[in-house]
Write a protein that holds these residues in place. Sequence first.
Motif, PDB file in Angstrom:
ATOM      1  N   GLY A 155       0.781  -1.230   0.000  1.00 49.04           N
ATOM      2  CA  GLY A 155       0.000   0.000   0.000  1.00 49.04           C
ATOM      3  C   GLY A 155       0.811   1.277   0.000  1.00 49.04           C
ATOM      4  O   GLY A 155       0.246   2.374   0.052  1.00 49.04           O
ATOM      5  N   SER A 156       2.131   1.192  -0.080  1.00 48.28           N
ATOM      6  CA  SER A 156       2.988   2.380  -0.055  1.00 48.28           C
ATOM      7  C   SER A 156       3.158   2.921  -1.464  1.00 48.28           C
ATOM      8  O   SER A 156       3.539   2.194  -2.377  1.00 48.28           O
ATOM      9  CB  SER A 156       4.352   2.039   0.536  1.00 48.28           C
ATOM     10  OG  SER A 156       5.242   3.128   0.377  1.00 48.28           O
ATOM     11  N   VAL A 157       2.882   4.209  -1.639  1.00 49.08           N
ATOM     12  CA  VAL A 157       3.047   4.847  -2.942  1.00 49.08           C
ATOM     13  C   VAL A 157       4.524   4.910  -3.327  1.00 49.08           C
ATOM     14  O   VAL A 157       4.892   4.732  -4.492  1.00 49.08           O
ATOM     15  CB  VAL A 157       2.436   6.266  -2.923  1.00 49.08           C
ATOM     16  CG1 VAL A 157       2.694   6.978  -4.252  1.00 49.08           C
ATOM     17  CG2 VAL A 157       0.952   6.199  -2.636  1.00 49.08           C
ATOM     18  N   GLN A 158       5.395   5.140  -2.346  1.00 48.68           N
ATOM     19  CA  GLN A 158       6.815   5.265  -2.632  1.00 48.68           C
ATOM     20  C   GLN A 158       7.415   3.956  -3.130  1.00 48.68           C
ATOM     21  O   GLN A 158       8.342   3.956  -3.941  1.00 48.68           O
ATOM     22  CB  GLN A 158       7.557   5.730  -1.375  1.00 48.68           C
ATOM     23  CG  GLN A 158       7.233   7.168  -0.979  1.00 48.68           C
ATOM     24  CD  GLN A 158       7.902   7.548   0.323  1.00 48.68           C
ATOM     25  OE1 GLN A 158       7.852   6.797   1.292  1.00 48.68           O
ATOM     26  NE2 GLN A 158       8.505   8.733   0.357  1.00 48.68           N
ATOM     27  N   MET A 159       6.865   2.827  -2.671  1.00 52.79           N
ATOM     28  CA  MET A 159       7.426   1.544  -3.057  1.00 52.79           C
ATOM     29  C   MET A 159       7.007   1.103  -4.450  1.00 52.79           C
ATOM     30  O   MET A 159       7.483   0.090  -4.949  1.00 52.79           O
ATOM     31  CB  MET A 159       7.055   0.469  -2.033  1.00 52.79           C
ATOM     32  CG  MET A 159       7.719   0.659  -0.687  1.00 52.79           C
ATOM     33  SD  MET A 159       7.427  -0.700   0.456  1.00 52.79           S
ATOM     34  CE  MET A 159       8.375  -2.012  -0.309  1.00 52.79           C
ATOM     35  N   ILE A 160       6.107   1.862  -5.092  1.00 53.67           N
ATOM     36  CA  ILE A 160       5.697   1.516  -6.453  1.00 53.67           C
ATOM     37  C   ILE A 160       6.902   1.552  -7.395  1.00 53.67           C
ATOM     38  O   ILE A 160       7.008   0.763  -8.335  1.00 53.67           O
ATOM     39  CB  ILE A 160       4.589   2.470  -6.942  1.00 53.67           C
ATOM     40  CG1 ILE A 160       3.298   2.206  -6.164  1.00 53.67           C
ATOM     41  CG2 ILE A 160       4.339   2.294  -8.440  1.00 53.67           C
ATOM     42  CD1 ILE A 160       2.162   3.149  -6.519  1.00 53.67           C
ATOM     43  N   SER A 161       7.833   2.473  -7.120  1.00 56.44           N
ATOM     44  CA  SER A 161       9.024   2.580  -7.964  1.00 56.44           C
ATOM     45  C   SER A 161      10.042   1.494  -7.670  1.00 56.44           C
ATOM     46  O   SER A 161      11.061   1.385  -8.364  1.00 56.44           O
ATOM     47  CB  SER A 161       9.677   3.954  -7.775  1.00 56.44           C
ATOM     48  OG  SER A 161      10.041   4.153  -6.416  1.00 56.44           O
ATOM     49  N   GLY A 162       9.810   0.688  -6.643  1.00 57.00           N
ATOM     50  CA  GLY A 162      10.702  -0.407  -6.318  1.00 57.00           C
ATOM     51  C   GLY A 162      11.949   0.055  -5.586  1.00 57.00           C
ATOM     52  O   GLY A 162      12.011   1.174  -5.049  1.00 57.00           O
ATOM     53  N   ILE A 163      12.957  -0.805  -5.569  1.00 53.31           N
ATOM     54  CA  ILE A 163      14.232  -0.497  -4.927  1.00 53.31           C
ATOM     55  C   ILE A 163      15.251  -0.206  -6.020  1.00 53.31           C
ATOM     56  O   ILE A 163      15.568  -1.068  -6.837  1.00 53.31           O
ATOM     57  CB  ILE A 163      14.713  -1.669  -4.052  1.00 53.31           C
ATOM     58  CG1 ILE A 163      13.692  -1.972  -2.953  1.00 53.31           C
ATOM     59  CG2 ILE A 163      16.079  -1.353  -3.433  1.00 53.31           C
ATOM     60  CD1 ILE A 163      14.051  -3.166  -2.096  1.00 53.31           C
ATOM     61  N   SER A 164      15.756   1.007  -6.026  1.00 55.14           N
ATOM     62  CA  SER A 164      16.750   1.386  -7.025  1.00 55.14           C
ATOM     63  C   SER A 164      18.077   0.687  -6.747  1.00 55.14           C
ATOM     64  O   SER A 164      18.341   0.248  -5.621  1.00 55.14           O
ATOM     65  CB  SER A 164      16.950   2.905  -7.024  1.00 55.14           C
ATOM     66  OG  SER A 164      15.726   3.566  -7.302  1.00 55.14           O
ATOM     67  N   LEU A 165      18.906   0.631  -7.779  1.00 55.15           N
ATOM     68  CA  LEU A 165      20.183  -0.070  -7.648  1.00 55.15           C
ATOM     69  C   LEU A 165      21.080   0.550  -6.588  1.00 55.15           C
ATOM     70  O   LEU A 165      21.678  -0.159  -5.774  1.00 55.15           O
ATOM     71  CB  LEU A 165      20.909  -0.075  -8.997  1.00 55.15           C
ATOM     72  CG  LEU A 165      20.417  -1.078 -10.031  1.00 55.15           C
ATOM     73  CD1 LEU A 165      21.098  -0.814 -11.370  1.00 55.15           C
ATOM     74  CD2 LEU A 165      20.707  -2.494  -9.576  1.00 55.15           C
ATOM     75  N   ILE A 166      21.181   1.880  -6.577  1.00 59.22           N
ATOM     76  CA  ILE A 166      22.131   2.523  -5.688  1.00 59.22           C
ATOM     77  C   ILE A 166      21.788   2.308  -4.214  1.00 59.22           C
ATOM     78  O   ILE A 166      22.628   1.809  -3.451  1.00 59.22           O
ATOM     79  CB  ILE A 166      22.256   4.019  -6.021  1.00 59.22           C
ATOM     80  CG1 ILE A 166      22.878   4.189  -7.402  1.00 59.22           C
ATOM     81  CG2 ILE A 166      23.106   4.736  -4.966  1.00 59.22           C
ATOM     82  CD1 ILE A 166      24.228   3.513  -7.551  1.00 59.22           C
ATOM     83  N   PRO A 167      20.585   2.651  -3.744  1.00 56.60           N
ATOM     84  CA  PRO A 167      20.297   2.374  -2.323  1.00 56.60           C
ATOM     85  C   PRO A 167      20.321   0.887  -2.003  1.00 56.60           C
ATOM     86  O   PRO A 167      20.700   0.493  -0.894  1.00 56.60           O
ATOM     87  CB  PRO A 167      18.894   2.969  -2.115  1.00 56.60           C
ATOM     88  CG  PRO A 167      18.316   3.108  -3.469  1.00 56.60           C
ATOM     89  CD  PRO A 167      19.465   3.363  -4.382  1.00 56.60           C
TER      90      PRO A 167
END
Length: 512
Positions: free
Chosen positions: A196-208
């Motif tokens: 349900g998190s809007v921020q997690m829609i973009s997934g986990i980027s490579l750098i972080p």
Amino acid sequence: MDILQNFAAGIAHLASPEVWLFIILGVAVGIVFGAIPGLTATTAIAMFTPLTFALPRYPAFGFLLGIYCGGYYAGSIPAILLKTPGAPGNAATCVDGYPMREQGLAGKALSLSVTSSMIGGIFSALVLLFFAPLIGKMGYLFGAPEYFAIAMMGMTCLAGVSGKDLCKGIASGLLGLCMAMIGQDAITGMTRFTFGSVQMISGISLIPGLIGLFAVTEVLSKAEEIGREKKGTITDFKFYPPKLADYIHIKWILFKSCLIGTVIGAIPGTGPTISAWMAYNEAKRSSKHPELYGKGSPEGVIACESSNNAVTGGAMIPLTTLGIPGDSVTAILLGALMIHGMTPGVTFVTNYADMLYFFFIVLIIANLFMWAFGLLGSKLFPYILSVPTQILMPFVIVMCICGVYAAASTYYNLFLIVILGAVGFLLIKAGFSMAPMVLGFVLGNIIENNFQRALIGSNMDPLCFFSSPLSIGIWVAAIVLTTWMLVKNKQSNAMDAKLNSAKGADTSAEKD
């Protein structure tokens, strides 16, 4: 003619003093990080990759490749001085490097180490020059099924990076795949594991993701060891200039070690640890004085370090031509290439031919600077090892935070590196390895996207993955590679058990 033009274009990028400055700076940073046990070249590149976003691509990759070369070599410094390898790839160096130090030959061991590393690095860079374009010409034969097969071959290399426990390595790799699936599906647009998190829609980027799993995990691991570090004695080491005679009489051992490192580096998912031990074993087998190995043999140091650094150029071959990282460092470089607008893979040689030659030239230059720094700094390295952990670790974590925030200017990424660092630390404590997880994380999107594209393009026919001779050949190679690594892992574990048994017997004898 095209080759000469591309080669000239690659050299032309070195006309900028900024590129030379960043190569030198990268080598220095790599040596510092590599010389501190636990803070490897992987950690350094994960930390500093975000800082290259504002740079043009040529200074940026000059900096990163400088770190790559310097970090791979510098792990031998604590291996020789303290019998504590700076990275797993330098573990074999302890066998003969530390006995040389005990014999008062620390300066000679350090000189042999950096010179052998330079020779191995340049050898592999030349291999990259001659063979990478040939492999790249096969690019037009690759479709979605072949890409999927290649990515799966990379995943089968979990057998080579899982350590002693294959089951935990597979579990770690699958967890990395799950991490790659977080967010929106690139094909269908559906969201997965977002809670349900809007921020997690973009997934986990490579750098972080990479900084959390490598840098923050290492910080937590080293912080736990505060007060329990192995202490070393700081002494004045004599300067030992390299002598050609040290290498001429073992030229075939040196050549075989460089070749082993390059070939092992070109196999995705293997890395310097396997190559160093294989080169050491082969050198001992073919030596005229195998009884001296383990007692301070210069040949042992030369074999390990030349093979270890030969991995650098070898690992760049599958990265640039197939888009498959050869080891954990090139997994981060894969992300750096994408961030700078270049897609590694079968079209890289044709689309970015000048960059490929630029890589080759930078690797040679970086190895030469690494050699000069290694020789000149042999008296200062022991002082780097004496930096207190309680001073060093806060600096590292601040650099991680600054780098991740600079990449996207969002607190979400800061939250991610904390969570991933904590998860990675707990997994390490439970006996899991980060390398399989990162392998799964980096290859996850390639596997999923090409799996879906292949099925859609073939009207959902699962036989499409075996529809061409190339894809069948890749699957066969994956099976052979997995079997080979399983056998080598079994032999390595048996050797470790034998060494541990011998050490236990020696300890008992000393007590008596």
